[in-house]
Design a protein around this motif. Structure first.
Motif, PDB file in Angstrom:
ATOM      1  N   LEU A 249      -1.317  12.170  -0.868  1.00 57.65           N
ATOM      2  CA  LEU A 249      -0.376  11.197  -0.064  1.00 57.65           C
ATOM      3  C   LEU A 249       0.753  11.935   0.584  1.00 57.65           C
ATOM      4  O   LEU A 249       1.209  11.506   1.693  1.00 57.65           O
ATOM      5  CB  LEU A 249       0.096  10.275  -1.151  1.00 57.65           C
ATOM      6  CG  LEU A 249       0.986   9.048  -0.817  1.00 57.65           C
ATOM      7  CD1 LEU A 249       0.249   8.324   0.484  1.00 57.65           C
ATOM      8  CD2 LEU A 249       1.309   8.244  -1.951  1.00 57.65           C
ATOM      9  N   HIS A 250       1.370  12.859  -0.257  1.00 64.13           N
ATOM     10  CA  HIS A 250       2.694  13.477   0.226  1.00 64.13           C
ATOM     11  C   HIS A 250       2.103  14.334   1.600  1.00 64.13           C
ATOM     12  O   HIS A 250       3.054  14.273   2.684  1.00 64.13           O
ATOM     13  CB  HIS A 250       3.262  14.361  -0.604  1.00 64.13           C
ATOM     14  CG  HIS A 250       3.910  13.545  -2.039  1.00 64.13           C
ATOM     15  ND1 HIS A 250       4.455  14.282  -2.830  1.00 64.13           N
ATOM     16  CD2 HIS A 250       4.158  12.435  -2.100  1.00 64.13           C
ATOM     17  CE1 HIS A 250       5.080  13.570  -3.649  1.00 64.13           C
ATOM     18  NE2 HIS A 250       4.726  12.174  -3.088  1.00 64.13           N
ATOM     19  N   THR A 251       1.148  15.062   1.612  1.00 62.06           N
ATOM     20  CA  THR A 251       0.756  15.711   2.579  1.00 62.06           C
ATOM     21  C   THR A 251       0.242  14.954   3.818  1.00 62.06           C
ATOM     22  O   THR A 251       0.721  15.223   5.132  1.00 62.06           O
ATOM     23  CB  THR A 251      -0.480  16.744   2.310  1.00 62.06           C
ATOM     24  OG1 THR A 251      -0.204  17.452   1.337  1.00 62.06           O
ATOM     25  CG2 THR A 251      -1.017  17.450   3.407  1.00 62.06           C
TER      26      THR A 251
ATOM     27  N   SER B 199       0.842  -1.281   0.053  1.00 65.74           N
ATOM     28  CA  SER B 199       0.016  -0.133   0.045  1.00 65.74           C
ATOM     29  C   SER B 199       0.823   1.240   0.185  1.00 65.74           C
ATOM     30  O   SER B 199       1.862   1.447   0.611  1.00 65.74           O
ATOM     31  CB  SER B 199      -0.918  -0.193   1.076  1.00 65.74           C
ATOM     32  OG  SER B 199      -0.111   0.238   2.302  1.00 65.74           O
ATOM     33  N   ARG B 200       0.594   2.374  -0.680  1.00 65.32           N
ATOM     34  CA  ARG B 200       1.409   3.292  -1.039  1.00 65.32           C
ATOM     35  C   ARG B 200       1.466   4.168   0.137  1.00 65.32           C
ATOM     36  O   ARG B 200       2.517   5.013   0.305  1.00 65.32           O
ATOM     37  CB  ARG B 200       0.787   4.065  -2.091  1.00 65.32           C
ATOM     38  CG  ARG B 200       0.887   3.230  -3.314  1.00 65.32           C
ATOM     39  CD  ARG B 200      -0.086   4.164  -4.304  1.00 65.32           C
ATOM     40  NE  ARG B 200       0.265   5.511  -4.985  1.00 65.32           N
ATOM     41  CZ  ARG B 200      -0.284   6.218  -5.768  1.00 65.32           C
ATOM     42  NH1 ARG B 200      -1.589   5.794  -6.212  1.00 65.32           N
ATOM     43  NH2 ARG B 200      -0.014   7.294  -6.173  1.00 65.32           N
TER      44      ARG B 200
ATOM     45  N   ILE C  23      -6.668   9.579   2.517  1.00 64.28           N
ATOM     46  CA  ILE C  23      -5.914   8.819   1.550  1.00 64.28           C
ATOM     47  C   ILE C  23      -6.600   7.621   0.995  1.00 64.28           C
ATOM     48  O   ILE C  23      -6.718   7.289  -0.139  1.00 64.28           O
ATOM     49  CB  ILE C  23      -4.392   8.637   1.943  1.00 64.28           C
ATOM     50  CG1 ILE C  23      -3.674   9.941   1.896  1.00 64.28           C
ATOM     51  CG2 ILE C  23      -3.684   7.666   1.059  1.00 64.28           C
ATOM     52  CD1 ILE C  23      -3.590  10.729   0.481  1.00 64.28           C
ATOM     53  N   VAL C  24      -6.915   6.969   2.151  1.00 65.57           N
ATOM     54  CA  VAL C  24      -7.652   5.541   1.819  1.00 65.57           C
ATOM     55  C   VAL C  24      -9.005   5.617   0.877  1.00 65.57           C
ATOM     56  O   VAL C  24      -9.120   5.022  -0.009  1.00 65.57           O
ATOM     57  CB  VAL C  24      -8.132   4.816   3.146  1.00 65.57           C
ATOM     58  CG1 VAL C  24      -8.852   3.749   2.968  1.00 65.57           C
ATOM     59  CG2 VAL C  24      -6.885   4.609   3.837  1.00 65.57           C
ATOM     60  N   SER C  25      -9.765   6.830   1.079  1.00 67.64           N
ATOM     61  CA  SER C  25     -11.033   7.111   0.403  1.00 67.64           C
ATOM     62  C   SER C  25     -10.518   7.456  -0.902  1.00 67.64           C
ATOM     63  O   SER C  25     -11.224   7.266  -1.848  1.00 67.64           O
ATOM     64  CB  SER C  25     -11.671   8.144   1.126  1.00 67.64           C
ATOM     65  OG  SER C  25     -11.992   8.061   2.517  1.00 67.64           O
ATOM     66  N   LEU C  26      -9.380   8.348  -1.007  1.00 70.72           N
ATOM     67  CA  LEU C  26      -9.066   8.853  -2.589  1.00 70.72           C
ATOM     68  C   LEU C  26      -8.363   7.548  -3.234  1.00 70.72           C
ATOM     69  O   LEU C  26      -8.551   7.680  -4.310  1.00 70.72           O
ATOM     70  CB  LEU C  26      -7.857   9.784  -2.454  1.00 70.72           C
ATOM     71  CG  LEU C  26      -8.583  11.302  -1.867  1.00 70.72           C
ATOM     72  CD1 LEU C  26      -7.004  12.198  -1.947  1.00 70.72           C
ATOM     73  CD2 LEU C  26      -9.400  12.023  -3.124  1.00 70.72           C
ATOM     74  N   LEU C  27      -7.903   6.759  -2.663  1.00 67.98           N
ATOM     75  CA  LEU C  27      -7.316   5.537  -3.638  1.00 67.98           C
ATOM     76  C   LEU C  27      -8.361   4.368  -3.569  1.00 67.98           C
ATOM     77  O   LEU C  27      -8.040   3.647  -4.530  1.00 67.98           O
ATOM     78  CB  LEU C  27      -6.040   5.016  -2.610  1.00 67.98           C
ATOM     79  CG  LEU C  27      -4.849   5.673  -2.608  1.00 67.98           C
ATOM     80  CD1 LEU C  27      -3.842   5.103  -1.759  1.00 67.98           C
ATOM     81  CD2 LEU C  27      -4.410   6.059  -4.162  1.00 67.98           C
ATOM     82  N   ALA C  28      -9.316   4.381  -2.877  1.00 73.67           N
ATOM     83  CA  ALA C  28     -10.435   3.191  -3.076  1.00 73.67           C
ATOM     84  C   ALA C  28     -11.006   2.998  -4.410  1.00 73.67           C
ATOM     85  O   ALA C  28     -11.017   1.871  -4.999  1.00 73.67           O
ATOM     86  CB  ALA C  28     -11.620   3.514  -2.251  1.00 73.67           C
TER      87      ALA C  28
END
Length: 417
Positions: free
Chosen positions: A326-328, A228-229, A307-312
């Motif tokens: 992700l960086h933030t 996972s990223r 991030i989890v929601s954005l990557l789903a």
């Protein structure tokens, strides 16, 4: 790519705490004795497994609790206040859970989620002694006569003494590969040794793992780069929950000790310590440090939930908005590492300013708070995170480059060969 993950439907944090707190309280009751005698908590880990602690992030449909990362770390923080060894025991497990929340095209992750739902605990064996860098490994996965064999030796195998499965970082099976290899903890050729000799966190099972011709079926590994990223940030956030738990435990034990202490110093400002303004000031400072540490953990965890929601919808998305988020979120964890580390080390030292020399008695085990905080803080020194945070703010440098860069270089070098 299909995804098996949907954003959690929602469970009240109070419901999660109500479910697990009785176990945490039982764990807390035995913490000083375990530290003094170095009794490994196999029985206590079994309590958590039976309660499906390791499945909190899975959906209810798959046997979990639909917890967010923030809620998971609230639980880890409370568990850390009970006994700081326990969140670290589960550290490799919860990082692996984030790896398998999303389905891959081969359906590999569904299998692992099922094992997590059944109560399996996943330990880890990544680091080695010696070598020039983290990725300079002697542990290798090779194919010989149609058989895949894993050989090597790992140190810092956190949680593995309690685990059902262990994920091992290894070179191979091809020259350019760095893989995470899943092995059963009791497989032939696996030897687990409790030889961690640190001053603190003595019960985490962070000793040596010896791997001798461990045979694996195909499909028992996946590329390190495919994890996972946000996993590196999750790893660090676990340490922060542990440190915040130590801060809260120091505050709890300080308050209990002052409330019950009848004897005042001749220079004191009250007839009993709890009425002494100077002692009250120390208790107030330690309490504030503990609260600040908890707030920092929860703040950083919320960013990872975003991030989890954005990557789903697409775990591999390279949308600039996703990458920047992700960086933030990673930077938020690293910034929290600086503040939480300071809070835990200071709180676990200041508590002695409000107590007498009797607080140094070995049976009281109050020294374990500082020893454990110092040990956790040393695993990933804050000096490096401070530099990464500054470089990101000034130059926009990818905060994950330290891990992704060596893999890209290794793949490029292998391609040239």
């Amino acid at each position: 790519m299909s995804t098996g993950y949907a954003a959690p439907a929602g469970i009240a944090t109070s419901e999660l705490i109500e479910h697990f707190r009785p176990i945490f309280e039982r764990i807390a009751a035995g913490a000083p004795e375990r530290d003094l005698t170095r009794r490994l908590p196999h029985e206590e880990i079994a309590w958590l497994k039976e309660a499906r602690f390791g499945a909190v992030r899975l959906s209810r449909d798959e046997g979990g609790f639909d917890a967010t990362l923030e809620q998971e770390h609230v639980l880890l923080l409370e568990l850390g206040a009970a006994d700081s060894n326990f969140p670290q025991i589960w550290r490799n497990h919860f990082a692996f859970v984030e790896d398998v929340l999303f389905d891959d095209e081969a359906g590999r992750n569904e299998r692992w989620r099922a094992k997590i739902a059944e109560g399996a605990l996943f330990g880890g064996a990544w680091s080695e002694t010696g070598g020039d860098s983290f990725f300079d490994m002697r542990t290798v996965l090779v194919e010989q006569d149609g058989r895949f064999l894993l050989n090597g030796e790992k140190f810092y195998s956190t949680g593995s003494l309690f685990a059902d499965w262990i994920h091992v970082l290894a070179k191979g099976p091809d020259a350019a590969d760095v893989s995470l290899v899943l092995i059963e903890a009791d497989a032939d050729g696996v030897t687990l040794i409790d030889d961690w000799s640190g001053v603190g966190q003595r019960l985490t099972g962070s000793g040596t793992t010896v791997l001798e011709n461990v045979e694996l079926p195909a499909g028992s590994w996946y590329p390190f780069a495919a994890r996972s990223r946000y996993q590196e940030a999750v790893y660090q956030l676990n340490h922060l929950a542990t440190l915040a738990g130590i801060s809260r435990a120091a505050q709890r034990d300080l308050v209990n000790a002052v409330r019950t202490r009848p004897r005042a110093y001749p220079q004191g400002l009250g007839s009993v310590p709890r009425e002494d303004a100077q002692i009250q000031e120390v208790v107030g400072r330690v309490s504030a440090l503990a609260s600040a540490a908890e707030a920092s953990v929860r703040w950083a965890a919320r960013g990872l939930d975003d991030i989890v929601s954005l990557l789903a919808p697409d775990p591999g998305s390279d949308d600039p908005i996703v990458v920047e988020a992700l960086h933030t979120a990673t930077i938020a964890v690293y910034e929290a590492q600086l503040t939480v580390t300071d809070a835990a080390l200071t709180a676990s030292t200041l508590l002695f300013d409000a107590l007498s020399s009797s607080a140094l008695g070995e049976q009281k085990a109050l020294d374990r708070h500082w020893r454990n905080a110092r040990t956790v803080a040393s695993h990933n020194p804050r000096v490096y995170k401070a530099r990464i945070v500054g470089d990101w703010h000034l130059n926009g440098t990818d905060p994950n480059a330290a891990f992704l860069g060596p893999l890209a270089t290794r793949a490029a070098d292998a391609a040239k060969v």
